[in-house]
Design a protein around this motif. Structure first.
Motif, PDB file in Angstrom:
ATOM      1  N   GLU A   1       0.819  -1.213   0.000  1.00  0.00           N
ATOM      2  CA  GLU A   1       0.000   0.000   0.000  1.00  0.00           C
ATOM      3  C   GLU A   1       0.854   1.264   0.000  1.00  0.00           C
ATOM      4  OE1 GLU A   1      -3.128   0.563  -0.500  1.00  0.00           O
ATOM      5  OE2 GLU A   1      -4.045  -1.409  -0.254  1.00  0.00           O
ATOM      6  N   VAL A   2       1.915   1.289   0.786  1.00  0.00           N
ATOM      7  CA  VAL A   2       2.790   2.464   0.850  1.00  0.00           C
ATOM      8  C   VAL A   2       3.446   2.696  -0.509  1.00  0.00           C
ATOM      9  CG1 VAL A   2       4.901   3.412   1.879  1.00  0.00           C
ATOM     10  CG2 VAL A   2       3.192   2.313   3.334  1.00  0.00           C
ATOM     11  N   GLU A   3       3.912   1.615  -1.122  1.00  0.00           N
ATOM     12  CA  GLU A   3       4.560   1.766  -2.421  1.00  0.00           C
ATOM     13  C   GLU A   3       3.555   2.143  -3.504  1.00  0.00           C
ATOM     14  OE1 GLU A   3       8.029  -0.238  -5.150  1.00  0.00           O
ATOM     15  OE2 GLU A   3       7.256  -1.369  -3.440  1.00  0.00           O
TER      16      GLU A   3
ATOM     17  N   LYS B   1       9.357   2.957  -0.581  1.00  0.00           N
ATOM     18  CA  LYS B   1       9.674   1.636  -0.032  1.00  0.00           C
ATOM     19  C   LYS B   1       9.926   1.807   1.463  1.00  0.00           C
ATOM     20  CE  LYS B   1      11.759  -0.297  -4.215  1.00  0.00           C
ATOM     21  NZ  LYS B   1      10.593  -1.010  -4.643  1.00  0.00           N
ATOM     22  N   ALA B   2       9.266   0.971   2.257  1.00  0.00           N
ATOM     23  CA  ALA B   2       9.393   1.042   3.713  1.00  0.00           C
ATOM     24  C   ALA B   2       9.245  -0.359   4.288  1.00  0.00           C
ATOM     25  CB  ALA B   2       8.331   1.970   4.297  1.00  0.00           C
TER      26      ALA B   2
ATOM     27  N   MET C   1       6.685   2.540  10.413  1.00  0.00           N
ATOM     28  CA  MET C   1       7.508   1.926   9.375  1.00  0.00           C
ATOM     29  C   MET C   1       8.774   2.735   9.176  1.00  0.00           C
ATOM     30  SD  MET C   1       4.656   0.666   6.626  1.00  0.00           S
ATOM     31  CE  MET C   1       5.771  -0.475   5.810  1.00  0.00           C
ATOM     32  N   ASP C   2       9.839   2.037   8.855  1.00  0.00           N
ATOM     33  CA  ASP C   2      11.119   2.676   8.570  1.00  0.00           C
ATOM     34  C   ASP C   2      11.215   2.960   7.073  1.00  0.00           C
ATOM     35  OD1 ASP C   2      12.080   2.577  11.230  1.00  0.00           O
ATOM     36  OD2 ASP C   2      12.685   0.485  10.954  1.00  0.00           O
ATOM     37  N   TYR C   3      11.536   4.196   6.740  1.00  0.00           N
ATOM     38  CA  TYR C   3      11.750   4.604   5.361  1.00  0.00           C
ATOM     39  C   TYR C   3      12.977   3.885   4.815  1.00  0.00           C
ATOM     40  CZ  TYR C   3      13.399   7.538   1.523  1.00  0.00           C
ATOM     41  OH  TYR C   3      13.856   7.986   0.317  1.00  0.00           O
ATOM     42  N   LEU C   4      12.853   3.347   3.596  1.00  0.00           N
ATOM     43  CA  LEU C   4      13.979   2.690   2.939  1.00  0.00           C
ATOM     44  C   LEU C   4      14.469   3.467   1.716  1.00  0.00           C
ATOM     45  CD1 LEU C   4      12.866  -1.064   3.045  1.00  0.00           C
ATOM     46  CD2 LEU C   4      14.475   0.093   4.568  1.00  0.00           C
ATOM     47  N   ASP C   5      13.514   3.862   0.841  1.00  0.00           N
ATOM     48  CA  ASP C   5      13.923   4.473  -0.419  1.00  0.00           C
ATOM     49  C   ASP C   5      12.716   5.089  -1.120  1.00  0.00           C
ATOM     50  OD1 ASP C   5      15.832   5.040  -2.463  1.00  0.00           O
ATOM     51  OD2 ASP C   5      15.087   3.321  -3.622  1.00  0.00           O
TER      52      ASP C   5
END
Length: 189
Positions: free
Chosen positions: A88-90, A96-97, A121-125
């Motif tokens: 859902e976030v993407e 990306k998280a 959630m941790d942010y990835l990219d």
């Protein structure tokens, strides 16, 4: 209150009848073991933080059209809760998280009983890009910036909870004491 949304058995097609099941009147099949337990939905929401700013999307359709909310959606039948929130976030914001913890659960009993689970959630990219379907704007915003935005009340509550919370929330249990196949478990730290 009896839910009348199911009238025929989902297994064999026979008309359902009202029957007392453990003290509650439910729709049940007189021909097989099918019982209509009710109509439920499970929603998930993401609280992605990057540089003390929260990822928000502006809703392009109802429910909540025109409001800024945290990204989220509903779990598909055979999809894990973890896969759902990452997807859902993407989909909604192009970010990306990964899940860090569960920070809140909302129970909303109504004709379709809704359970909503909010994840830190941790942010990835990625750079916030709205999908153009569910969201028409997306970005990272500070608490101060959200004060002048049309942020949905429930999202305001979640942001303040995630920002000011004193707990780590429920964390994914990566090494459960007892192995339970096919289970994803969250626990207090």
């Amino acid at each position: 209150m009896l839910d009348l949304s199911a009238n025929f058995c989902l297994k064999c097609g026979i008309a359902l009848e009202n029957r007392d099941i453990d003290g509650t009147i439910r729709k049940a099949c007189p021909n097989c073991d099918f019982i209509f337990w009710g109509d439920y939905s499970i929603g998930v929401g993401a609280l992605v933080i990057k540089d003390d700013k929260f990822l928000l999307v502006k809703r392009a359709q109802n429910p909540g059209k025109g409001y800024w909310t945290n990204p989220g959606g509903y779990i598909e039948q055979l999809e894990s809760i973890e896969d759902t929130i990452v997807r859902e976030v993407e989909e909604e914001a192009g970010i990306k998280a990964k899940i860090r913890s569960i920070v809140a659960i909302r129970d909303l009993p109504r004709s379709v009983h809704n359970l909503y689970i909010a994840f830190a959630m941790d942010y990835l990219d990625g750079t916030p890009i709205p999908d153009g379907v569910e969201a028409d704007e997306a970005g990272f915003y500070s608490i101060e910036e959200t004060e002048s935005m049309n942020v949905a009340p429930f999202t305001k509550w979640l942001i303040h909870l995630a920002y000011n919370g004193k707990s780590e929330g429920l964390l994914k249990d990566l090494k459960p004491l007892v192995s339970l196949n096919d289970h994803v478990l969250f626990r207090i730290s």
